[in-house]
Design a protein around this motif. Sequence first.
Motif, PDB file in Angstrom:
ATOM      1  N   ILE A 216       1.313   4.071   1.328  1.00 51.98           N
ATOM      2  CA  ILE A 216       0.837   4.727   2.538  1.00 51.98           C
ATOM      3  C   ILE A 216       1.257   6.201   2.647  1.00 51.98           C
ATOM      4  O   ILE A 216       0.403   7.065   2.888  1.00 51.98           O
ATOM      5  CB  ILE A 216       1.266   3.889   3.770  1.00 51.98           C
TER       6      ILE A 216
ATOM      7  N   ASN B  18      -5.122  -2.101  -3.322  1.00 48.32           N
ATOM      8  CA  ASN B  18      -5.976  -2.886  -2.418  1.00 48.32           C
ATOM      9  C   ASN B  18      -7.402  -2.917  -2.948  1.00 48.32           C
ATOM     10  O   ASN B  18      -8.040  -1.873  -3.075  1.00 48.32           O
ATOM     11  CB  ASN B  18      -5.930  -2.256  -1.018  1.00 48.32           C
TER      12      ASN B  18
ATOM     13  N   PRO C 289     -10.145  -2.117   0.787  1.00 47.72           N
ATOM     14  CA  PRO C 289      -9.619  -1.413   1.973  1.00 47.72           C
ATOM     15  C   PRO C 289     -10.616  -1.333   3.126  1.00 47.72           C
ATOM     16  O   PRO C 289     -10.200  -1.174   4.278  1.00 47.72           O
ATOM     17  CB  PRO C 289      -9.266  -0.017   1.453  1.00 47.72           C
TER      18      PRO C 289
ATOM     19  N   TRP D 241      -0.980   8.430   0.344  1.00 52.37           N
ATOM     20  CA  TRP D 241      -2.335   8.808   0.748  1.00 52.37           C
ATOM     21  C   TRP D 241      -2.385   9.548   2.083  1.00 52.37           C
ATOM     22  O   TRP D 241      -3.283  10.358   2.313  1.00 52.37           O
ATOM     23  CB  TRP D 241      -3.383   7.721   0.626  1.00 52.37           C
TER      24      TRP D 241
ATOM     25  N   GLY E   1      -9.071  -2.130   6.494  1.00 49.54           N
ATOM     26  CA  GLY E   1      -9.134  -0.948   7.369  1.00 49.54           C
ATOM     27  C   GLY E   1      -9.852  -1.231   8.674  1.00 49.54           C
ATOM     28  O   GLY E   1      -9.682  -0.511   9.655  1.00 49.54           O
TER      29      GLY E   1
ATOM     30  N   ALA F 196      -6.847  10.335  -2.886  1.00 49.72           N
ATOM     31  CA  ALA F 196      -6.388   9.365  -1.879  1.00 49.72           C
ATOM     32  C   ALA F 196      -7.084   8.021  -2.084  1.00 49.72           C
ATOM     33  O   ALA F 196      -6.464   6.955  -1.994  1.00 49.72           O
ATOM     34  CB  ALA F 196      -6.653   9.908  -0.472  1.00 49.72           C
ATOM     35  N   SER F 197      -8.377   8.060  -2.382  1.00 47.04           N
ATOM     36  CA  SER F 197      -9.121   6.819  -2.609  1.00 47.04           C
ATOM     37  C   SER F 197      -8.588   6.094  -3.848  1.00 47.04           C
ATOM     38  O   SER F 197      -8.416   4.864  -3.840  1.00 47.04           O
ATOM     39  CB  SER F 197     -10.614   7.127  -2.761  1.00 47.04           C
TER      40      SER F 197
ATOM     41  N   ARG G 188      -5.573   6.247  -5.040  1.00 43.39           N
ATOM     42  CA  ARG G 188      -4.248   5.723  -4.717  1.00 43.39           C
ATOM     43  C   ARG G 188      -4.361   4.479  -3.824  1.00 43.39           C
ATOM     44  O   ARG G 188      -3.618   3.529  -3.960  1.00 43.39           O
ATOM     45  CB  ARG G 188      -3.432   6.811  -4.016  1.00 43.39           C
ATOM     46  N   LEU G 189      -5.330   4.507  -2.917  1.00 44.90           N
ATOM     47  CA  LEU G 189      -5.546   3.363  -2.030  1.00 44.90           C
ATOM     48  C   LEU G 189      -6.039   2.148  -2.821  1.00 44.90           C
ATOM     49  O   LEU G 189      -5.548   1.023  -2.646  1.00 44.90           O
ATOM     50  CB  LEU G 189      -6.562   3.762  -0.948  1.00 44.90           C
ATOM     51  N   HIS G 190      -6.983   2.382  -3.720  1.00 46.37           N
ATOM     52  CA  HIS G 190      -7.518   1.262  -4.502  1.00 46.37           C
ATOM     53  C   HIS G 190      -6.534   0.761  -5.557  1.00 46.37           C
ATOM     54  O   HIS G 190      -6.744  -0.304  -6.135  1.00 46.37           O
ATOM     55  CB  HIS G 190      -8.845   1.665  -5.151  1.00 46.37           C
TER      56      HIS G 190
ATOM     57  N   GLU H  79      -6.699   4.601   6.435  1.00 47.76           N
ATOM     58  CA  GLU H  79      -7.205   3.734   5.364  1.00 47.76           C
ATOM     59  C   GLU H  79      -8.731   3.609   5.415  1.00 47.76           C
ATOM     60  O   GLU H  79      -9.428   3.843   4.424  1.00 47.76           O
ATOM     61  CB  GLU H  79      -6.571   2.335   5.474  1.00 47.76           C
TER      62      GLU H  79
ATOM     63  N   ASN I  89       0.835  -1.207   0.000  1.00 52.41           N
ATOM     64  CA  ASN I  89       0.000   0.000   0.000  1.00 52.41           C
ATOM     65  C   ASN I  89       0.872   1.260   0.000  1.00 52.41           C
ATOM     66  O   ASN I  89       1.875   1.332   0.708  1.00 52.41           O
ATOM     67  CB  ASN I  89      -0.914   0.014   1.237  1.00 52.41           C
TER      68      ASN I  89
END
Lengths: 112, 370
Positions: free
Chosen positions: B64, B87, B90, B67, B94, B79-80, B82-84, B120, B62
Amino acid sequence: MDGRMSFDPVEDSVEDFPADLVFLAMGFTGPERNELIDGLGVELDQRGNVKRNEEFRTTVEDVFVCGDMGRGQSLIVWAIAEGRSCAAAVDRLFSGSTQLHSPVTPTSVPLR
Amino acid sequence: MGDARGFLKHDRQLPDRRSVPVRLRDWREVYEPFPEETLRHQAGRCMDCGIPFCNEGCPLGNLIPDWNDLIYRDHWREASDRLHATNNFPEFTGRLCPAPCEGSCVLGINEPPVTIKQVEVSIVDRAWAEGWITPLVPTENTGRRVAVVGSGPAGLAAAQQLTRAGHGVVVFERTDRIGGLLRYGIPEFKMEKRHLDRRLAQMEAEGTEFRTNTTVGVDLSVEQLQADYDAVVLACGATQSRDLPIPGRELAGVHQAMDYLPGSNRVQEGDDLKAPIDAEGCDVIIIGGGDTGADCLGTALRQGALSVHQFEIMPRPPEDRGSGNPWPTWPLVYRVSSAHEEGGERVFAIETSEFTGEGGKVTALRTHRV
Ligand SMILES: Cc1cc2nc3c(=O)[nH]c(=O)nc-3n(C[C@H](O)[C@H](O)[C@H](O)COP(=O)(O)OP(=O)(O)OC[C@H]3O[C@@H](n4cnc5c(N)ncnc54)[C@H](O)[C@@H]3O)c2cc1C
């Protein structure tokens, strides 16, 4: 004894605890050996998990394995990571290459 | 990096937990909402290290620091994304991950680490609420067909990735609902199943097919499976429970945790009014000091157990990392899960040698210290 550790008992420490219900939460030893594993004929590794190579392939053609079934009892984050990496391996089988993210290999381990 | 001095100004902070009597009654998740401004400060504690060990600590890799910075700068949607990017789910990690990322956070060398897991879950919850998470329908169809056997997080992640790559994916699950241990195992108070259902709806809209009540090898032969699909992905989990073959094991009242927990999952789904194994008014003993044991504890307390003890054969872990357990490895320290603060008693360095009973029913455990 089925992978359980044995410890030296402390002398004179016997104690009875009353109980109407007992739950055993001592972990998991691996995948269930059943019609699926036997039917496909996939080999297991020494720990009883489904054996695979670095491409998440089992010993049977075009059959892959990911998650706890290949790694043994683990975590959700590892299951997702394995699922993603296994998908990349399947995509590679079909297409020769892949753009899918492959964060771990079957032998990746936590920082230690 | 957002706030170069963030970690000097702000201490680590986590959301409050709801009051114990309330959460024991409603079975819902235990955390209060976390104010956005507080979360920004927490994300701002990230130092955007030259070598972010959190990336390495997380099996998903991730992104991290990226985000954390985006949240500090109030760019939630990016940010969402980049997180997806790393993952699929999340909202599961999370809530449920023990967060090895936090164990390897560089700030953790001499300060409490960044609240990565809280950032997250906040990002993904907001993304769902804003409607930013939509089905990513593939633009081409390769004509290849893949069977995924087992619908836990591994099978679901593989299925979503392969569907999005344009392959035709069918997920087979032997139980009546999709989700593996996320569905039957992990209690509602750790993750409300609506989060799972919402993600499954996205997957269906993307074209992943789900077939429940299908045990592959029994209801669908392996020959048929191999004939119908170009590839098979096995993701059936490690569902064989370790047993305790001591005298009295056969007595009524001694159960495997995984014969117990799904009953409450079904009550919460609205299938049953009462679980087949119910701890109301019982003296309960849980053998095993891990996550599964803590889930049994939280469940038994919610059912109204008279007393609960959780036994662990290993000694009580230290409060802080031991010398053989340095950063950035996973900290082997004493942990208190939400269930532990709700009641019950933890007993360490104890071993059970025999179950004793009357009339075929368990009444006591004979133990000794180790
Ligand atoms: C009670 C409990 C609590 C846990 N809590 C946490 C936690 O808080 N955080 C964390 O990170 N990890 C936790 N874990 C571990 C985590 O749940 C597992 O590591 C993870 O679910 C493994 O994912 P998986 O997809 O490999 O398998 P599973 O989630 O086990 O899913 C396997 C699925 O395959 C299905 N299946 C099996 N055989 C067949 C067949 N022949 N045909 C069709 N379907 C089949 C099963 O019914 C099941 O649905 C917990 C585990 C337990 C038991």
